[in-house]
Design a protein around this motif. Structure first.
Motif, PDB file in Angstrom:
ATOM      1  N   VAL A 268      29.734  30.604 -54.205  1.00 47.38           N
ATOM      2  CA  VAL A 268      29.000  30.357 -52.820  1.00 47.38           C
ATOM      3  C   VAL A 268      29.336  28.734 -52.488  1.00 47.38           C
ATOM      4  O   VAL A 268      29.604  28.508 -51.451  1.00 47.38           O
ATOM      5  N   VAL A 272      31.564  26.764 -49.525  1.00 46.19           N
ATOM      6  CA  VAL A 272      31.050  25.686 -48.737  1.00 46.19           C
ATOM      7  C   VAL A 272      32.004  24.495 -48.736  1.00 46.19           C
ATOM      8  O   VAL A 272      32.232  24.006 -48.021  1.00 46.19           O
ATOM      9  N   GLY A 310      13.076  18.673 -53.154  1.00 42.65           N
ATOM     10  CA  GLY A 310      13.941  19.935 -52.995  1.00 42.65           C
ATOM     11  C   GLY A 310      15.261  19.690 -52.436  1.00 42.65           C
ATOM     12  O   GLY A 310      16.119  20.325 -52.185  1.00 42.65           O
ATOM     13  N   GLN A 313      18.444  20.784 -54.204  1.00 37.79           N
ATOM     14  CA  GLN A 313      18.658  22.152 -54.074  1.00 37.79           C
ATOM     15  C   GLN A 313      19.508  22.293 -52.783  1.00 37.79           C
ATOM     16  O   GLN A 313      20.371  23.467 -52.683  1.00 37.79           O
ATOM     17  N   ILE A 314      19.303  21.792 -51.655  1.00 35.18           N
ATOM     18  CA  ILE A 314      19.874  22.229 -50.457  1.00 35.18           C
ATOM     19  C   ILE A 314      20.791  21.229 -49.816  1.00 35.18           C
ATOM     20  O   ILE A 314      21.319  21.711 -48.693  1.00 35.18           O
ATOM     21  N   TYR A 317      24.276  22.582 -48.907  1.00 38.51           N
ATOM     22  CA  TYR A 317      24.377  23.329 -47.730  1.00 38.51           C
ATOM     23  C   TYR A 317      24.146  22.759 -46.285  1.00 38.51           C
ATOM     24  O   TYR A 317      24.565  23.256 -45.277  1.00 38.51           O
ATOM     25  N   ILE A 321      26.145  22.947 -42.933  1.00 40.10           N
ATOM     26  CA  ILE A 321      25.771  23.077 -41.677  1.00 40.10           C
ATOM     27  C   ILE A 321      26.062  21.964 -40.747  1.00 40.10           C
ATOM     28  O   ILE A 321      26.670  22.198 -39.656  1.00 40.10           O
TER      29      ILE A 321
ATOM     30  N   LEU B 130      25.248  32.653 -45.088  1.00 38.52           N
ATOM     31  CA  LEU B 130      25.253  32.588 -46.593  1.00 38.52           C
ATOM     32  C   LEU B 130      24.582  31.274 -46.952  1.00 38.52           C
ATOM     33  O   LEU B 130      23.502  31.043 -47.753  1.00 38.52           O
ATOM     34  N   ALA B 131      25.124  30.163 -46.280  1.00 33.51           N
ATOM     35  CA  ALA B 131      24.576  29.145 -46.739  1.00 33.51           C
ATOM     36  C   ALA B 131      22.927  28.790 -46.374  1.00 33.51           C
ATOM     37  O   ALA B 131      22.285  28.268 -47.122  1.00 33.51           O
ATOM     38  N   PHE B 132      22.705  29.282 -45.183  1.00 28.20           N
ATOM     39  CA  PHE B 132      21.388  29.267 -44.648  1.00 28.20           C
ATOM     40  C   PHE B 132      20.704  30.058 -45.593  1.00 28.20           C
ATOM     41  O   PHE B 132      19.623  29.528 -46.088  1.00 28.20           O
ATOM     42  N   GLN B 134      20.958  30.898 -48.979  1.00 25.26           N
ATOM     43  CA  GLN B 134      20.972  30.361 -50.091  1.00 25.26           C
ATOM     44  C   GLN B 134      19.994  29.111 -50.048  1.00 25.26           C
ATOM     45  O   GLN B 134      19.381  28.897 -51.020  1.00 25.26           O
ATOM     46  N   MET B 135      20.038  28.457 -48.964  1.00 24.81           N
ATOM     47  CA  MET B 135      19.123  27.380 -48.860  1.00 24.81           C
ATOM     48  C   MET B 135      17.574  27.670 -48.790  1.00 24.81           C
ATOM     49  O   MET B 135      16.965  27.093 -49.594  1.00 24.81           O
ATOM     50  N   ALA B 138      16.734  28.797 -52.171  1.00 20.85           N
ATOM     51  CA  ALA B 138      16.706  27.703 -53.211  1.00 20.85           C
ATOM     52  C   ALA B 138      15.243  26.953 -52.769  1.00 20.85           C
ATOM     53  O   ALA B 138      14.294  26.782 -53.683  1.00 20.85           O
ATOM     54  N   LEU B 139      14.835  26.731 -51.658  1.00 18.27           N
ATOM     55  CA  LEU B 139      13.373  26.340 -51.211  1.00 18.27           C
ATOM     56  C   LEU B 139      12.251  27.362 -51.781  1.00 18.27           C
ATOM     57  O   LEU B 139      11.509  26.647 -52.249  1.00 18.27           O
ATOM     58  N   SER B 142      11.930  27.247 -55.474  1.00 15.24           N
ATOM     59  CA  SER B 142      11.517  25.983 -56.411  1.00 15.24           C
ATOM     60  C   SER B 142      10.546  25.079 -55.499  1.00 15.24           C
ATOM     61  O   SER B 142       9.419  24.860 -55.791  1.00 15.24           O
ATOM     62  N   VAL B 143      11.061  24.697 -54.620  1.00 10.71           N
ATOM     63  CA  VAL B 143      10.373  23.492 -53.865  1.00 10.71           C
ATOM     64  C   VAL B 143       8.983  23.981 -53.078  1.00 10.71           C
ATOM     65  O   VAL B 143       8.071  23.295 -53.208  1.00 10.71           O
ATOM     66  N   TRP B 282      21.457  36.294 -52.302  1.00 15.79           N
ATOM     67  CA  TRP B 282      22.435  36.728 -51.467  1.00 15.79           C
ATOM     68  C   TRP B 282      22.912  38.003 -52.055  1.00 15.79           C
ATOM     69  O   TRP B 282      23.738  38.869 -51.237  1.00 15.79           O
TER      70      TRP B 282
END
Lengths: 340, 400
Positions: A268, A272, A310, A313-314, A317, A321, B130-132, B134-135, B138-139, B142-143, B282
């Motif tokens: 994944v 990206v 966080g 983690q992001i 991505y 974007i 996919l990126a959205f 996964q984001m 992840a949020l 954890s966060v 995903w």
């Protein structure tokens, strides 16, 4: 200063893995025009090549040593690996110790065979179909490969240590009066990745084969009209791409104990990376790989995570974007590649 | 009927009959017979059938009609679940506000994600979604579960605790999700001879909702709006030349399918008041893609079939273990029996995903139209075989 350098270094090893996988993905995409969702699975299989070899090398037979007793007073059972019996204890022990680097030798033929098999057996039939179909069938293949590995190796991560000589931490900054403790194996990984990337670029740039492949990437039809069997060369490029990902996996095994879904996790992110670098651009893939790796490591510092919780983690991505929306072709994407 | 033509009405009626009588249809074997393990008529599984059916129907509106392959739809399912559980925690165990809020929140997220993602198409769109997703995963994982601001409760999953406020909860109401007092777990067991059928309130709620959304999806498929979406799939450039922008239509389809996913997520939480981040991963998005493809992309009934098929076989295959296999193949000679069990072993039990992956590849390679196409081909083949005796020589091969 020290901490900034340290973060850059920390980003390099993950960045190298991203760069290698993204390089393979881009090679496949640039030559065959196929979006390969099974590429992460190849990376994972590479890591399991290392696991397999180190397990095979440790196969041992049991002898009973009458002279020694264990704590219950029974004769002690001594396990001797076959390798030590064949090559003598010292050479045998060092062969076992160096299992991970040695598995490169195993991984190269395995990965090339796998790549050829995948391309000839499956992906060949998907050139003319939609990208969605290619994604779906390689996604299915990734599930299958992953589940096979899970069946044989179990679901838990398997520790695969690097050779003792490369275990431990080196202080890179000592020469410059800086304090930069850094695990040796990660330096090895980075150098290895750099070597492979260099080799791939040199191969494409300085050999006739590479020249034909580059020509084929630019205009497949014309190269075909010139009487060159471009399909065969592209098949070989697919095998090379598989090999690059496989080797990336082999060397990554000591950094992160391999488990069956590591491929998907990396895939994944690698996609990206490819998109950020620019679909179809090899330097772009490498550049974006390292860039995102370093960015991720900066985002993992306590300063960054306390400022924006966080963010580690992001961040990747988020960057993807933003890049896709502001620079749709990616950092180094060329015009006319995968445009809608 | 209801603004549908005859064929669609028949389809709707068939689906309605199948879902309403599912407790009978899915329990064809007596409860104590050896074949009882093939029964699927227990509430938990039937609820999953319809919930994933709703999810797949919604996904099909986007993927089947517009051709945009989203790899992030599970995010909306997860968001729907979280929203619903929050309603349970803060206000009431009544499922109606929970499900409504789930749909609304999921639609808002879908609107934002779709607005950004739909700027690109093809593979870029897939990777963006996919990126959205996964984001968000992840949020959520954890966060958003830190002690100061615990929105998702991380790995444990969000659930209702005894000290939650539940403002509108009264003493007379059940301590479980309910529909105006009717608990979702209320089950009426009917025993007829050796057979036992269970009718579950939660299942029937989901089934009714599924019929409503299935009807909506038929209407969308047959509407001018649906035609527009098909136009996006078949040729976007031409659509642009006619002076129409495809983006608002695609966005509407995206939001609708996101709302469907949120509805499915809300119902899932209503059946079992728990929401975990793994619902957003995903692989979960991959699963709904699988269901849609397996059933038949772009067909009305396909996604429902696909969802039912996958969930049924997931359940059956995971239950089969070596003991069961030995029992089945007991009629074979000893060596043979062990060998057959050894061959089948990797594909059942925990190996179900392997079977699923192989099945998925086979469907994409040989049957791109999914089960529906398979059924049609089979139907044609049977028809042509019946006629073939007299028309064999006159048969004309269709040109490729």
């Amino acid at each position: 200063m020290d901490s900034i350098l340290l973060q850059i270094l920390n980003g390099l090893d993950k960045g190298s893995a991203y760069a290698l996988i993204a390089l393979g993905l881009t090679l496949i995409f640039g030559t065959l025009g196929v979006v390969n969702f099974a590429h992460g699975a190849i990376f994972m299989l590479g890591a399991f090549c290392a696991v397999t070899l180190s397990k095979v090398l440790q196969l041992s037979f049991v002898t009973i040593d009458e002279t020694k007793k264990d704590f219950l007073g029974n004769p002690l059972k001594v396990e001797t690996p076959y390798v030590e019996a064949w090559f003598g204890p010292e050479i045998g022990a060092s062969i076992i110790d160096w299992a991970v680097p040695l598995s490169i030798l195993l991984a190269i033929p395995v990965m090339i065979a796998l790549g050829l098999l995948m391309e000839r057996g499956l992906i060949k039939h998907f050139y003319k179909r939609e990208h969605a179909d290619q994604i779906l069938v390689t996604f299915g293949l990734a599930i299958v490969l992953q589940e096979i590995v899970k069946y044989y190796f179990g679901a838990n991560p398997i520790q695969t240590p690097p050779p003792d000589a490369l275990l431990g931490v080196a202080n890179l900054g000592a020469w410059f009066g800086l304090d930069l403790p850094y695990p040796i194996w990660r330096i090895v990984y980075f150098c290895f990745a750099a070597l492979i990337i260099f080799a791939v670029f040199a191969f494409l740039q300085f050999t006739t084969f590479g020249m034909v492949v580059r020509a084929g990437m630019a205009d497949r039809e014309t190269v075909g009209l010139l009487g060159i069997n471009i399909d065969r060369r592209f098949t070989i490029m697919f095998a090379i791409a598989a090999c690059v990902a496989g080797l990336a996996g082999v060397m990554y095994a000591p950094i992160n104990p391999p488990n069956y879904h590591m491929g998907m996790d990396f895939l994944v992110l690698s996609f990206v990376v490819v998109v950020v670098g620019g679909m179809g651009s090899l330097p772009g893939a490498v550049l974006a790989g390292f860039l995102l790796g370093i960015l991720e490591s900066f985002a993992s510092t306590t300063w960054a995570t306390t400022t924006i919780p966080g963010i580690n983690q992001i961040i990747i991505y988020l960057v993807a974007i933003i890049v896709l929306l502001t620079r749709p072709r990616g950092l180094m994407g060329r015009k006319g590649v995968m445009e809608e | 009927m209801l603004g549908l033509n005859k064929k669609d009405s028949t389809l709707l009626i068939v689906v309605a009959v199948l879902t309403l009588f599912a407790p009978f249809i899915l329990n064809p074997f007596p409860a104590d017979s050896a074949l009882a393990q093939f029964n699927a008529g227990y509430p938990d599984l039937m609820q999953r059938f319809v919930v994933f059916g709703i999810f797949a129907i919604g996904f099909n509106i986007l993927f089947g009609l517009t051709g945009y392959l989203s790899f992030g739809h599970a995010a909306f399912l997860g968001i729907g679940s979280y929203a619903a559980v929050w309603v349970f925690k803060l206000f009431t165990y009544n499922v109606v506000p929970a499900v409504i809020l789930a749909v609304i929140i999921a639609s808002i997220f879908a609107l934002a994600m779709g607005y950004v993602s739909l700027r690109r198409s093809g593979i870029y769109f897939s990777i963006l979604t996919l990126a959205f997703a996964q984001m968000m995963f992840a949020l959520a994982y954890s966060v958003l579960s830190n002690p100061k601001f615990n929105l998702t409760n991380g790995e444990t999953g969000l659930q209702v605790y005894a000290d939650d406020p539940q403002m509108f909860h009264r003493a007379g109401l059940p301590d479980l999700p309910h529909l105006f007092g009717l608990s979702m777990r209320a089950t009426y067991d009917l025993d007829i001879g050796a057979w036992s059928f269970s009718f579950n309130a939660g299942y029937y709620l989901c089934a009714v909702v599924m019929m409503v959304v299935f009807y909506l999806s038929i209407r969308i498929f047959r509407s001018p709006f649906g035609m527009m979406l098909r136009a996006i799939k078949s040729n976007q450039t031409r659509l642009n030349y006619t002076g129409l922008s495809p983006r608002p239509y695609a966005l509407a389809a995206f939001v609708i399918s996101g709302a469907y996913a949120g509805l499915a997520g809300g119902l899932m939480a209503a059946m079992d008041p728990l929401a975990g981040a793994e619902r957003m991963q995903w692989t979960a998005s991959g699963e709904v893609v699988l269901m849609t493809i397996l059933g038949g992309t772009g067909t009305l009934i396909g996604p429902v079939l696909g969802a039912g098929f996958i969930k049924y076989f997931e359940n059956i295959f995971s239950k089969i273990n070596d003991a069961v296999l030995h029992q089945w193949f007991a009629f074979l000679p000893d060596g043979m029996e062990d060998f057959v069990v050894f061959i089948i072993h990797p594909f059942v039990g925990k190996g179900w995903h392997l079977t699923l992956g192989i099945l998925f590849m086979l469907v994409v390679i040989f049957l791109p139209g999914g089960l529906v196409e398979g059924g049609q081909r089979l139907g044609k083949w049977i028809k042509s075989r019946g006629k073939s005796e007299e028309t064999d020589k006159a048969k004309i091969e269709p040109a490729e």
